[in-house]
Design a protein around this motif. Sequence first.
Motif, short mmCIF file in Angstrom:
data_model
loop_
_atom_site.label_atom_id
_atom_site.label_comp_id
_atom_site.label_asym_id
_atom_site.label_seq_id
_atom_site.Cartn_x
_atom_site.Cartn_y
_atom_site.Cartn_z
N THR A 1 -9.24 63.13 68.55
CA THR A 1 -10.13 63.80 69.51
C THR A 1 -10.61 62.80 70.56
N THR B 1 -5.90 67.10 70.88
CA THR B 1 -6.61 68.04 69.99
C THR B 1 -5.65 68.65 68.97
N GLY C 1 -8.98 72.98 74.95
CA GLY C 1 -9.28 71.65 74.43
C GLY C 1 -10.64 71.59 73.79
N ASN C 2 -11.63 72.13 74.47
CA ASN C 2 -13.00 72.09 73.95
C ASN C 2 -13.13 72.93 72.68
N ALA D 1 -8.09 62.94 73.07
CA ALA D 1 -8.28 64.17 73.83
C ALA D 1 -9.44 64.04 74.83
N SER D 2 -10.55 63.45 74.36
CA SER D 2 -11.70 63.30 75.25
C SER D 2 -11.36 62.42 76.44
N LEU E 1 -10.78 73.43 70.46
CA LEU E 1 -10.19 72.67 69.36
C LEU E 1 -11.09 71.50 68.97
N MET E 2 -11.77 70.93 69.97
CA MET E 2 -12.70 69.83 69.71
C MET E 2 -13.82 70.33 68.80
#
Lengths: 797, 125, 139
Positions: free
Chosen positions: A308, A292, A421-422, A311-312, A424-425
């Motif tokens: 991303t 992220t 993380g979420n 990241a996911s 930034l997503m």
Amino acid sequence: MPLFGPEATLFAVLAPFVAAIFAPAVTRHLKHNAAWVLAIVPAVVFLHFAGLAGLVAQGAVFAPSTDWAPSYGLTLSFYIDGLSSLFALLISGIGTFIVLYSGGYLKGHPHQGRFFSFIFMFMGSMLGLVTADNLITLFVFWELTSITSFLLIGFDHLRMASRRAALQALVVTGGGGLALLAGFLLIMGLTGEANMSAVLASGDLLRESGAYPVVFLLVLGGAFTKSAQFPFHFWLPNAMEAPTPVSAYLHSATMVKAGVYLLMRVQPVLGDTELWTFVLPLFGGTTLIVGTLLAVRQTDLKLMLAYTTVASLGLLVMLTGTSIDKAIEGAALYLFAHSLFKGALFMVAGTIDHEAGTRDITRLGGLRKAMPITFAAACLAGLSMSGLPPFIGFIAKEYLYEGIWGEGGASALLTATAVVGNALMLVIAAAVALRPFTGVKVETPKHAHEGPILLIAGPVVLSILGLLFALTAHWTGETLIGPTVGSILGEAHALNLHLMPTHIGAPLFLSLITIALGVALYLRLDALRHAMFRLLQAIGWGPDKGFDQAIAGIVSLSTGVTRIVQGGRLQVYLVLTFAVTALALLVPPALTGSWPQVPSVPDFRFYEWTVLAIAAAGLVAVLTARTRLTAIVSLGIQGFAVALIFMLFGAPDLSFTQFMVETLSVVILALVMTRLNLAPRDHRRVVHRVFDGAIAIAIGFGFGALLMQITELPFDSKLSDFFAEYSRAIAHGRNIVNVIIVDFRGFDTLGEISVVMVTGLAVLALIRVRPRRQREDVAPATEQPVKPAIKHKEAAS
Amino acid sequence: MEATFSILIGLFFAVSVYLVMSRQIVRILLGIGILGNAVNLLIFTSGRLTREVPPVIPPEAVTPLEATANPLPQALILTAIVISFSFFAFLLVLAFRAYQELGTDDANEMRVAEPVGDAAPPQGY
Amino acid sequence: MRTVIFRTIAPYLAALMVLFSIFVLLRGHNEPGGGFIGGLIAASAFAIYGIACGVAAVRRAISFHPMTISGFGLFLATVSGLPSLFVSQPFMTSQWLYIHAFGVEVPLSTPMFFDIGVYFVVVGAIGSIALGLEERESD
């Protein structure tokens, strides 16, 4: 009811490969509209798996198998449960839209047919990967996806960046594949089973085995490289060199999830150990944060999405690594949601690039009027990615928060990681979905307008599905996600999915925190990007650079090794070969002390002694020959002596053949040698001669001793007796040697005469090909040997 | 009997290997010629030696009446002789053409395929 | 080499050798002989003829290119393996046919045709090598 029954799975997997063969021809005739025809293939495959999924949801598991090479006990077996059917549906379903999208995206491209071909090959490989039961089959499909991915990334092979990215992806994922193969072999050795279904039934066997850490690491090597986990994440953003349909399909929705698929698949037998629950969340979490943060730094739409995706994937690995039921529910949901929204967003990015001529976010703005449908699709997908209700992404986030929320430091760490993380997503989702469309209209390289139906069908359908699946949450949970979770956990699992949280608890608060944090960060996106940029500049080195250094190092190393091992001196090669042969002959008897007995003087007859003496004399004469003629004649003498030996010991056939061959040898030697020089003496220095002589004597001694030992053993005449007994009885020939050659071993002889004929052709070719020099110059070559052609070569290079 | 043959075959091998390790193409060729004979004799002897009785069944019998020479190695060697001859002829012509093209009969000076000071392969993609 | 006597005798010698080679070839199944030996004898016959009277004369005499003969031999050898397929036996299983003609029993068999194929391959390939080298000698 399934459309064709589970047995048709083989054809479902093969269908894309068949389509790959015909795709170029179809495209040649129908141009970009071929996409409409070609998309039928994945659509039918989708219907097949949809039919099976209905049964799987009721608890069925299919293992259709087809005999492939029954004599070797090889079968093509498939295993279809919740996990593989979810994957198969995603692959074929999204694949349908990707094929359509490719039709529009590469409209007019001279190699569009080839592109379709590659996409179909990938689709087939990926379907094979997720449905294969046999571990080796799984591995083969695994590597096939790497190879097709290589072809697709390098599709635009005239650009160096593409070539580099393709090679990088191949090296990283292919290398991981080898680790996986080793892991599979180890699993097969430990469990004694070759099929995944049987391995999954082996319970705690692998976990309790002493080799567990090795198996674990090897499987992880495959999964982490494929799913771009830190520190192997660098190949995935580089893979964005590929055309956008590829990025959308392979590098976000399907292939990169193969690693996650594998981890989920083996979770029942390898998961839930201390090692598993420590390593996976550690690397997954790291990947989530790194991915992220790196995404924030980018301005290219595709690169932002690519990071991303990294990241996911990190998030999925992290959740799978917890081995907690609820977290795995979250993982399965998120996997599903991610495929839908990320596929849609990538296609949106591609459409913007295609219609506006750039995908740099700083050069885009105000496109909402020009591209309203694309904008709508981007918003729907972006909302799902941000995890806002009423989208499938929201449900996924609720479940995963619920899964990892709990007591203890580890849980808090995981939760914090997930929230950051979420958030930034969400920032990236907002940036991708809003920035190009809102605000002041910015002039773009191309005059932007809405894309054609081929381009917008995919994003629209996928983003709407993200909403529909959420609205019918209960059904989704029952038919799709529940069976998947069951497969991952290794036991039937009923999932009651709700769109709206059933109680006000931690997950809801965490969601609120995530959204608040995300919005706050989005408002300061540019500042954030600059901060990241400076940070990365300060670090200055990354695995991507490291890859270049490693490749350069390998090339230098192999150049060095080649220079040493292959110095280009025939003599060195030969000396080495013979020295090793001598060692192989002499060391074993020396170690075991099994030398042959000293032979007694045999009762040879006088003429036999004479023939042996002639042979020996001929050999010595060849060795000491000072002129060509002496050498040729001496060679002939030893040859005729051999013929006599054959004659004396009951081999008239051999004897005649040897006589003829020696005669012909002497003739052609005489013909050629008149043109070749034989220096009167051996021009080796004395030291060399002694050294070579020592090796030669060692070899001679070695072979002599070997033969003596062989002949000391009792002779097993079974084979010879067979030929003697049946030569006349069934082959009607009295000359046993000839019968063996033309009848018993006729097939071998056929091969051998082919060799003779090929040699004849080769000699003819060598004689016929005239040296260029001779044709150009009038001067005869034999009298004036112009110094080597090497000189010309060097000058030319 | 076989033991004495082993010594002779050892001599065949030693001479051929010594010749092959030379730098001169002509000597290498001579060595190859002898090497073929050495291997054939090796196979022949390892099938054991029988004097004078060829593996031919007499017209009135169905199987050989007395102990004959071992037919199997003979069948193997017969084709081997012809193949090694054609191989030898190929090498001979190859050597001759190499001599014509390169103007040398020294194996160490034939460096077209592996030139001295070959440049390192290019770095990059 | 090209003495008058040699040049006079060579054609007859070569013809005799070819005849002998065919004899050796055909008796090969029962007595020492066979396609390999026969082929080598015939190839030497061509070589001798070539040395004595020139390669052009040999090429005229055999009318086909030696490699064509070789190719025909390989074809014949391969084809001789096919009849067994018609009686559902594996490729190259030998088939025998006894023909009575003029009061003599003539055994025809696929191994015989195979051996003839071997003969032609060897004649062609080795002959081609020998002739090729002789030709170089003369130019």
